[in-house]
Design an enzyme around this catalytic site. Sequence first.
Site, short mmCIF file in Angstrom:
data_model
loop_
_atom_site.label_atom_id
_atom_site.label_comp_id
_atom_site.label_asym_id
_atom_site.label_seq_id
_atom_site.Cartn_x
_atom_site.Cartn_y
_atom_site.Cartn_z
N SER A 120 0.83 -1.19 0.00
CA SER A 120 0.00 0.00 0.00
C SER A 120 0.87 1.26 0.00
CB SER A 120 -0.96 -0.05 1.19
OG SER A 120 -2.04 0.83 1.03
N ASP A 127 -9.67 -4.86 -5.71
CA ASP A 127 -9.17 -4.11 -4.56
C ASP A 127 -9.85 -2.76 -4.55
OD1 ASP A 127 -7.76 -2.76 -2.62
OD2 ASP A 127 -5.77 -3.09 -3.50
N HIS A 145 -7.45 -5.96 -0.25
CA HIS A 145 -6.24 -5.15 -0.32
C HIS A 145 -5.04 -5.81 0.36
CE1 HIS A 145 -4.18 -1.33 -0.84
NE2 HIS A 145 -3.96 -1.18 0.45
#
Length: 277
Positions: A100, A221, A250
Site C-alpha cells: 500500500s 481491490d 487489499h
Amino acid sequence: MLVIEKGLSAAMNARMIGFGSEAIVLAHGFGGDQSLWDKITPHLARSYRVLVFDWNFSGAVKDPSLYDSTKYSSYDAFADDLIALLDEFKLRASVFVGHSMSGMIGCIASVKRPELFKRLIFIAASPRYLNADNYEGGFERSEIEQIFANIESDFDKWASNFAPLAVDVNDPLSVEKVEKCIRRMRPEVALPLAKTVFCCDHRDILDKVTTPCTIVQPTNDIVAPISVAEYMQKKIKGKTTVEIIDMDGHFPQLTAHLQLLSVLDSVLVLSPDHQEK
C-alpha cells in the site's frame, strides 16, 4: 531460526529474521504493523534475511512522540526513515516489498539512494488515490472527504466498517486482525496520516525510478484498482512487470498468502535478463 535485534532501530521494533546472503525488507501500510507479514515471513526466512519493522504511526510502536504530523505530512520523511533503517542494518542491494502506502515510500527512497535496492516489489500500491483527468485512482474527492469525516467523528466505528471492505469478508480472521491493527492507532495519528495517504500525488516520481520493479495487484481491490497498476507499469522507468492475484481485498499477504508467495518466489529467482518491461 536466527533472530537479530538492533539497538538504533528499537523504536521501530525492527528485527532481522532468517538466513541467507540476500535481504528482503517488508514494509506494512496504513493502520498496519509487522504482524501482517506473519504468514509469509517463515517461508522467506528459510532463504533470505528478512527485515520487518513498524512505521512510527503504528499502534505497535511504544513511543507516541515518534510520529509528528507536520514532519510526516509527505512520504519523504518516511523514505528518510527507511534509508536510515537500511543504513543501520548495513543493507545494500536489498529487495524491498512495500504494501500500500509503503510502495511509494520505497520508490522515493530508491530515487534518493538507488544502491540500497536491487528490486522493488509493490503490493496493492498507488501513487494517487484521487481520480484525475486521464487517471483512475479509485476515489472521488467527496469519497475521500467522507473517509476523513468518519475517522474524525468515530474512529473505532470507521475502523470496524473499513476492515471488511479492505479485507476479503470470506476470511473473518484476517478482517479481525486488520481491524485490531487499525484500532491500535491513536485517532490523533490516524486522521492526519489518512490525509497524507489519500491526498498524495506521487505520479511524478515514477519516471525517476530506475530500480527493477514488480507490481503485485489483486483483481478486486477497493483501495487500488487494476488501472493504477497498469499506469504505474507504463510510467516507471525501470524494468517493470505486473503480477495479478485473483482475489478480493487489499491484503494478499493475509488472504492469499500462498499465491503471493508463489509470485515472490518466481520474481526472486528471475535473473535481470529475464525481466521485461
